[in-house]
Motif scaffolding. Structure first.
Motif, PDB file in Angstrom:
ATOM      1  N   GLU A 147     -22.113   1.651  31.727  1.00 15.26           N
ATOM      2  CA  GLU A 147     -22.644   0.371  31.446  1.00 15.26           C
ATOM      3  C   GLU A 147     -24.234   0.323  31.868  1.00 15.26           C
ATOM      4  OE1 GLU A 147     -21.608  -2.846  31.003  1.00 15.26           O
ATOM      5  OE2 GLU A 147     -19.653  -2.093  30.452  1.00 15.26           O
ATOM      6  N   ARG A 148     -24.663   1.388  32.356  1.00 13.27           N
ATOM      7  CA  ARG A 148     -26.190   1.343  32.780  1.00 13.27           C
ATOM      8  C   ARG A 148     -26.724   1.949  31.736  1.00 13.27           C
ATOM      9  NH1 ARG A 148     -23.336   5.615  34.821  1.00 13.27           N
ATOM     10  NH2 ARG A 148     -23.820   7.833  34.421  1.00 13.27           N
ATOM     11  N   VAL A 149     -26.400   2.002  30.499  1.00 13.40           N
ATOM     12  CA  VAL A 149     -27.061   2.675  29.244  1.00 13.40           C
ATOM     13  C   VAL A 149     -27.034   1.461  28.301  1.00 13.40           C
ATOM     14  CG1 VAL A 149     -27.401   4.348  27.506  1.00 13.40           C
ATOM     15  CG2 VAL A 149     -26.884   5.132  29.723  1.00 13.40           C
ATOM     16  N   ASP A 150     -28.221   0.857  27.840  1.00 13.25           N
ATOM     17  CA  ASP A 150     -28.083  -0.020  26.851  1.00 13.25           C
ATOM     18  C   ASP A 150     -27.716   0.354  25.478  1.00 13.25           C
ATOM     19  OD1 ASP A 150     -30.063  -1.390  24.484  1.00 13.25           O
ATOM     20  OD2 ASP A 150     -29.763  -2.721  25.872  1.00 13.25           O
ATOM     21  N   LEU A 151     -26.968  -0.279  24.881  1.00 13.82           N
ATOM     22  CA  LEU A 151     -26.276   0.045  23.708  1.00 13.82           C
ATOM     23  C   LEU A 151     -27.211   0.446  22.571  1.00 13.82           C
ATOM     24  CD1 LEU A 151     -23.051  -2.427  23.144  1.00 13.82           C
ATOM     25  CD2 LEU A 151     -23.129   0.025  23.546  1.00 13.82           C
ATOM     26  N   ARG A 152     -28.470  -0.107  22.497  1.00 14.11           N
ATOM     27  CA  ARG A 152     -29.369   0.329  21.366  1.00 14.11           C
ATOM     28  C   ARG A 152     -29.899   1.608  21.663  1.00 14.11           C
ATOM     29  NH1 ARG A 152     -33.377  -4.781  19.736  1.00 14.11           N
ATOM     30  NH2 ARG A 152     -31.677  -6.419  19.208  1.00 14.11           N
ATOM     31  N   ILE A 153     -30.124   2.003  22.933  1.00 17.59           N
ATOM     32  CA  ILE A 153     -30.273   3.249  23.338  1.00 17.59           C
ATOM     33  C   ILE A 153     -29.174   4.347  22.917  1.00 17.59           C
ATOM     34  CG2 ILE A 153     -31.301   4.850  25.347  1.00 17.59           C
ATOM     35  CD1 ILE A 153     -33.151   2.879  24.447  1.00 17.59           C
ATOM     36  N   ALA A 154     -28.075   3.817  23.242  1.00 11.87           N
ATOM     37  CA  ALA A 154     -27.071   4.784  22.953  1.00 11.87           C
ATOM     38  C   ALA A 154     -26.943   4.992  21.486  1.00 11.87           C
ATOM     39  CB  ALA A 154     -25.727   4.254  23.450  1.00 11.87           C
ATOM     40  N   ALA A 155     -27.324   3.988  20.469  1.00  8.01           N
ATOM     41  CA  ALA A 155     -27.311   4.224  19.048  1.00  8.01           C
ATOM     42  C   ALA A 155     -28.299   5.054  18.804  1.00  8.01           C
ATOM     43  CB  ALA A 155     -27.389   2.785  18.306  1.00  8.01           C
ATOM     44  N   ALA A 156     -29.663   5.256  19.611  1.00  6.16           N
ATOM     45  CA  ALA A 156     -30.620   5.761  19.259  1.00  6.16           C
ATOM     46  C   ALA A 156     -30.636   7.393  19.697  1.00  6.16           C
ATOM     47  CB  ALA A 156     -32.033   5.101  19.838  1.00  6.16           C
ATOM     48  N   VAL A 157     -29.653   7.834  20.615  1.00  3.73           N
ATOM     49  CA  VAL A 157     -29.678   8.965  21.502  1.00  3.73           C
ATOM     50  C   VAL A 157     -28.982   9.775  20.906  1.00  3.73           C
ATOM     51  CG1 VAL A 157     -28.476   8.718  23.184  1.00  3.73           C
ATOM     52  CG2 VAL A 157     -30.314   9.930  23.632  1.00  3.73           C
ATOM     53  N   LEU A 158     -27.710   9.802  20.039  1.00  2.00           N
ATOM     54  CA  LEU A 158     -26.696  10.596  20.088  1.00  2.00           C
ATOM     55  C   LEU A 158     -27.065  11.678  19.030  1.00  2.00           C
ATOM     56  CD1 LEU A 158     -23.112   9.189  20.229  1.00  2.00           C
ATOM     57  CD2 LEU A 158     -24.474  10.468  21.876  1.00  2.00           C
ATOM     58  N   ARG A 192     -22.112  17.056  25.897  1.00  2.00           N
ATOM     59  CA  ARG A 192     -23.609  16.984  25.381  1.00  2.00           C
ATOM     60  C   ARG A 192     -23.940  15.448  25.658  1.00  2.00           C
ATOM     61  NH1 ARG A 192     -25.364  21.855  23.615  1.00  2.00           N
ATOM     62  NH2 ARG A 192     -23.692  22.872  22.376  1.00  2.00           N
ATOM     63  N   ALA A 193     -23.102  14.396  25.306  1.00  4.48           N
ATOM     64  CA  ALA A 193     -23.254  13.144  25.410  1.00  4.48           C
ATOM     65  C   ALA A 193     -23.382  12.725  26.779  1.00  4.48           C
ATOM     66  CB  ALA A 193     -22.072  12.332  24.714  1.00  4.48           C
ATOM     67  N   ALA A 194     -22.584  13.132  27.669  1.00  4.79           N
ATOM     68  CA  ALA A 194     -22.715  12.985  29.232  1.00  4.79           C
ATOM     69  C   ALA A 194     -24.002  13.444  29.812  1.00  4.79           C
ATOM     70  CB  ALA A 194     -21.309  13.506  29.770  1.00  4.79           C
ATOM     71  N   ASP A 195     -24.429  14.460  29.404  1.00  3.42           N
ATOM     72  CA  ASP A 195     -25.828  15.088  29.934  1.00  3.42           C
ATOM     73  C   ASP A 195     -26.802  14.018  29.475  1.00  3.42           C
ATOM     74  OD1 ASP A 195     -24.712  17.347  31.052  1.00  3.42           O
ATOM     75  OD2 ASP A 195     -25.266  18.757  29.519  1.00  3.42           O
ATOM     76  N   LEU A 196     -26.526  13.482  28.188  1.00  3.37           N
ATOM     77  CA  LEU A 196     -27.960  12.888  27.908  1.00  3.37           C
ATOM     78  C   LEU A 196     -27.965  11.356  28.429  1.00  3.37           C
ATOM     79  CD1 LEU A 196     -27.500  13.254  23.837  1.00  3.37           C
ATOM     80  CD2 LEU A 196     -29.390  14.145  25.337  1.00  3.37           C
ATOM     81  N   PHE A 197     -26.986  10.956  28.640  1.00  2.00           N
ATOM     82  CA  PHE A 197     -26.486   9.174  29.456  1.00  2.00           C
ATOM     83  C   PHE A 197     -27.207   9.609  30.864  1.00  2.00           C
ATOM     84  CE2 PHE A 197     -23.139   8.279  26.022  1.00  2.00           C
ATOM     85  CZ  PHE A 197     -24.074   7.489  25.200  1.00  2.00           C
ATOM     86  N   GLY A 198     -26.639  10.843  31.365  1.00  2.00           N
ATOM     87  CA  GLY A 198     -27.117  11.031  32.702  1.00  2.00           C
ATOM     88  C   GLY A 198     -28.527  11.155  32.891  1.00  2.00           C
ATOM     89  N   TRP A 199     -29.018  12.044  31.760  1.00  2.00           N
ATOM     90  CA  TRP A 199     -30.678  12.152  32.234  1.00  2.00           C
ATOM     91  C   TRP A 199     -31.362  10.756  31.749  1.00  2.00           C
ATOM     92  CZ3 TRP A 199     -29.943  16.668  28.468  1.00  2.00           C
ATOM     93  CH2 TRP A 199     -29.659  17.929  29.148  1.00  2.00           C
ATOM     94  N   ILE A 200     -30.690   9.951  30.975  1.00  2.00           N
ATOM     95  CA  ILE A 200     -31.233   8.741  30.688  1.00  2.00           C
ATOM     96  C   ILE A 200     -31.060   7.764  32.034  1.00  2.00           C
ATOM     97  CG2 ILE A 200     -31.196   6.371  29.471  1.00  2.00           C
ATOM     98  CD1 ILE A 200     -30.141   8.133  27.011  1.00  2.00           C
ATOM     99  N   SER A 201     -30.023   7.779  32.358  1.00  2.00           N
ATOM    100  CA  SER A 201     -29.946   6.948  33.679  1.00  2.00           C
ATOM    101  C   SER A 201     -30.813   7.383  34.911  1.00  2.00           C
ATOM    102  CB  SER A 201     -28.338   7.011  34.042  1.00  2.00           C
ATOM    103  OG  SER A 201     -27.717   6.512  33.251  1.00  2.00           O
ATOM    104  N   GLU A 202     -30.956   8.743  34.869  1.00  2.00           N
ATOM    105  CA  GLU A 202     -31.704   9.137  36.168  1.00  2.00           C
ATOM    106  C   GLU A 202     -33.364   9.326  35.807  1.00  2.00           C
ATOM    107  OE1 GLU A 202     -30.255  13.120  36.231  1.00  2.00           O
ATOM    108  OE2 GLU A 202     -28.175  12.480  37.116  1.00  2.00           O
TER     109      GLU A 202
END
Length: 323
Positions: free
Chosen positions: A110-121, A276-286
């Motif tokens: 929830e803490r990651v915007d869906l547009r950012i999620a679409a942009a990062v994977l 790999r996705a969890a690492d990315l979302f974690g770094w974004i959140s932090e």
């Protein structure tokens, strides 16, 4: 629903927006309302008809996006309607709705915007495997990141810095150079001068690794920029494929290494995809990884998005928005 259709290969003009039937989720699939679809150079290769990217026509291009689950197909566990998901490697993503294999869907916090999620994977996981698997960057290592203001380049620069490396980035303009510096690049050079900068920064020793997604235009200088037993990672070819290559050049350069990796081989299992996705979302959140969305285009402007990407008029990630 609205979707981008490609009936023939060619320039951006072959992309047309059409009304298409809503897909139905088959066994093992999720039907997803798309919030944003990522635009990548692989999509350009699809459009041009370059093997192995060329799909059977007619086809809806694209392979990456994020949205909310509208329906769950048979034999799917772990997902329900309303879940936020992202994906990469799913054909037909330039559309308002996409049938996504559940095995390729990644839950988005929830803490990651869906547009950012679409942009990062796609680009973020590429940066992840390059810096953590292909060549795990060590603290203090000099590293060349080509196209450092591009989608992969900006994230790769940040991940190399997280690992303690020294980044020598290449860009084509001062505006892009400033973006690379903001991402953490220690030194920034133009493509025609980066070899001199590498030699100056390293005292003539050369870089430990060169991450090269440009290809033909940078290949020779990338090899020359390496230290003894250095590694050239050729992960893309935005300027064209390299010509036939004499492997004797690797020996002559000091027992150099050359590799041509790809993302699918690095997310082949669901465990690796999720890690790999969890690492990315974690770094974004932090706040340790910033994802730059350089432009958003309505789905109807898919041709312009492709033209801007090919013309190097974009920085960071560009997205198509169905709504």
């Amino acid at each position: 629903m609205r979707a981008v259709l490609m009936r023939r290969h060619g320039g951006p003009e072959v992309l047309e927006v059409v009304d298409a039937p809503d897909p139905r989720p088959a066994a093992g699939q999720l039907l997803v309302d798309v919030v944003a679809a990522g635009v990548n150079y692989a999509d350009v290769y699809q459009r041009r008809g370059i093997p192995p990217y060329a799909p059977e026509l007619p086809a809806v291009p694209g392979q990456e996006g994020a949205g909310t689950v509208a329906a769950v197909g048979p034999d799917v566990e772990g997902f329900v309607e309303g879940d936020r998901v992202a994906w990469t490697g799913v054909p037909g993503s330039y559309a308002a709705r996409v049938a996504v294999p559940a095995a390729r869907a990644v839950p988005v916090p929830e803490r990651v915007d869906l547009r950012i999620a679409a942009a990062v994977l796609l680009q973020g996981m590429t940066a992840h495997y390059l810096s953590h698997t292909t060549h795990p960057v060590a603290s203090g290592e000099p590293v060349v990141v080509h196209a450092a203001a591009g989608g992969v380049g900006l994230m790769l620069t940040q991940l190399v810095k997280l690992r303690g490396g020294t980044v020598i980035g290449t860009t084509s303009s001062e505006v892009k150079a400033e973006l690379a510096r903001q991402a953490g690049a220690d030194h920034v050079a133009r493509y025609d001068t980066f070899l001199d900068v590498v030699r100056e920064v390293t005292g003539g020793a050369g870089a430990a690794v060169v991450y090269d997604g440009v290809g033909r235009a940078t290949f020779d200088d990338s090899l020359a920029a390496l230290r003894r037993r250095g590694l050239l990672v050729l992960y893309g070819a935005s300027s064209g494929d390299i010509p036939p290559f004499d492997t004797g050049r690797l020996a002559a350069g000091g027992s150099l290494y050359l590799t041509r990796p790809s993302l699918p081989a690095h997310i082949a299992t669901r465990d690796e995809l999720l890690k790999r996705a969890a690492d990315l979302f974690g770094w974004i959140s932090e706040g340790q990884l910033t994802v730059r969305v350089g432009g958003t285009y309505p789905l109807t402007d898919a041709p312009r998005a492709h033209a801007d990407l090919e013309g190097r008029r974009t920085t960071g990630k560009i997205l198509l928005l169905p709504a």
